[in-house]
Write a protein that holds these residues in place. Structure first.
Motif, PDB file in Angstrom:
ATOM      1  N   MET A   1       0.776  -1.168  -0.003  1.00  0.00           N
ATOM      2  CA  MET A   1       0.036   0.116  -0.139  1.00  0.00           C
ATOM      3  C   MET A   1       0.796   1.122   0.208  1.00  0.00           C
ATOM      4  O   MET A   1       1.812   1.398   0.817  1.00  0.00           O
ATOM      5  N   ASP A   2       0.490   2.166  -0.918  1.00  0.00           N
ATOM      6  CA  ASP A   2       1.430   3.501  -0.802  1.00  0.00           C
ATOM      7  C   ASP A   2       0.787   4.410  -0.103  1.00  0.00           C
ATOM      8  O   ASP A   2      -0.688   4.735  -0.612  1.00  0.00           O
ATOM      9  N   CYS A   3       1.244   4.944   0.836  1.00  0.00           N
ATOM     10  CA  CYS A   3       0.598   5.765   1.708  1.00  0.00           C
ATOM     11  C   CYS A   3       1.691   6.998   1.878  1.00  0.00           C
ATOM     12  O   CYS A   3       2.801   6.772   2.259  1.00  0.00           O
ATOM     13  N   ASN A   4       1.153   8.457   1.466  1.00  0.00           N
ATOM     14  CA  ASN A   4       2.147   9.386   1.562  1.00  0.00           C
ATOM     15  C   ASN A   4       2.429   9.832   2.944  1.00  0.00           C
ATOM     16  O   ASN A   4       3.427  10.219   3.367  1.00  0.00           O
ATOM     17  N   GLU A   5       1.508   9.462   3.986  1.00  0.00           N
ATOM     18  CA  GLU A   5       1.791   9.697   5.343  1.00  0.00           C
ATOM     19  C   GLU A   5       2.752   8.873   5.925  1.00  0.00           C
ATOM     20  O   GLU A   5       3.570   9.216   6.487  1.00  0.00           O
ATOM     21  N   CYS A   6       2.830   7.386   5.319  1.00  0.00           N
ATOM     22  CA  CYS A   6       3.883   6.703   5.899  1.00  0.00           C
ATOM     23  C   CYS A   6       5.169   7.221   5.504  1.00  0.00           C
ATOM     24  O   CYS A   6       6.381   6.912   6.120  1.00  0.00           O
ATOM     25  N   VAL A  68       5.064   4.216  13.975  1.00  0.00           N
ATOM     26  CA  VAL A  68       4.828   2.914  14.467  1.00  0.00           C
ATOM     27  C   VAL A  68       3.165   3.163  14.579  1.00  0.00           C
ATOM     28  O   VAL A  68       2.600   2.028  14.238  1.00  0.00           O
ATOM     29  N   ASN A  69       2.544   3.936  15.268  1.00  0.00           N
ATOM     30  CA  ASN A  69       1.288   3.861  15.534  1.00  0.00           C
ATOM     31  C   ASN A  69       0.441   4.051  14.024  1.00  0.00           C
ATOM     32  O   ASN A  69      -0.767   3.624  13.954  1.00  0.00           O
ATOM     33  N   HIS A  70       0.843   4.921  13.169  1.00  0.00           N
ATOM     34  CA  HIS A  70       0.150   5.100  11.835  1.00  0.00           C
ATOM     35  C   HIS A  70       0.419   3.849  11.252  1.00  0.00           C
ATOM     36  O   HIS A  70      -0.796   3.370  10.661  1.00  0.00           O
ATOM     37  N   LYS A  71       1.591   2.928  11.239  1.00  0.00           N
ATOM     38  CA  LYS A  71       1.589   1.716  10.312  1.00  0.00           C
ATOM     39  C   LYS A  71       0.462   0.748  11.038  1.00  0.00           C
ATOM     40  O   LYS A  71      -0.056   0.101  10.295  1.00  0.00           O
ATOM     41  N   LYS A  72       0.438   0.819  12.469  1.00  0.00           N
ATOM     42  CA  LYS A  72      -0.567  -0.115  12.961  1.00  0.00           C
ATOM     43  C   LYS A  72      -2.125  -0.048  12.625  1.00  0.00           C
ATOM     44  O   LYS A  72      -2.868  -0.688  12.426  1.00  0.00           O
ATOM     45  N   ALA A  73      -2.222   1.556  12.242  1.00  0.00           N
ATOM     46  CA  ALA A  73      -3.560   1.947  11.579  1.00  0.00           C
ATOM     47  C   ALA A  73      -4.026   1.143  10.493  1.00  0.00           C
ATOM     48  O   ALA A  73      -5.149   1.086   9.929  1.00  0.00           O
ATOM     49  N   HIS A  74      -2.867   0.714   9.601  1.00  0.00           N
ATOM     50  CA  HIS A  74      -3.127   0.063   8.346  1.00  0.00           C
ATOM     51  C   HIS A  74      -3.365  -1.538   8.378  1.00  0.00           C
ATOM     52  O   HIS A  74      -3.849  -1.770   7.587  1.00  0.00           O
ATOM     53  N   GLN A  75      -3.296  -1.988   9.584  1.00  0.00           N
ATOM     54  CA  GLN A  75      -3.547  -3.241   9.832  1.00  0.00           C
ATOM     55  C   GLN A  75      -4.931  -3.677  10.083  1.00  0.00           C
ATOM     56  O   GLN A  75      -5.733  -2.952  10.831  1.00  0.00           O
TER      57      GLN A  75
END
Length: 75
Positions: A1-6, A68-75
């Motif tokens: 997944m391409d996420c600019n915020e990531c 880390v918290n942003h990446k968790k939101a993708h799961q």
């Protein structure tokens, strides 16, 4: 997944690592070169370097936790 915020958060983590390392290195160099100094200006310089080191360490921690918290939101 391409996420600019990531991508943005990952860049911020990397930048904060560099700034924290620079601040730590400056403090370490000060301690090595001022081992026996204790004048008022030396202590003031130490306090300034220590404050910068703490600030950049806190920023690094925040950047990492945000990522880390942003990446968790993708799961």
């Amino acid at each position: 997944m391409d996420c600019n915020e990531c991508y943005r958060l990952e860049r911020f983590v990397l930048e904060s690592l560099v700034f924290a390392d620079k601040a730590e290195t400056a403090l370490r160099c000060y301690l090595i070169t001022h081992e026996w100094s204790a004048s008022v200006s030396d202590v003031d310089e130490y306090h300034a370097l220590r404050a910068e080191q703490q600030r950049t360490t806190d920023e690094r921690h925040k950047a990492y936790m945000d990522f880390v918290n942003h990446k968790k939101a993708h799961q």
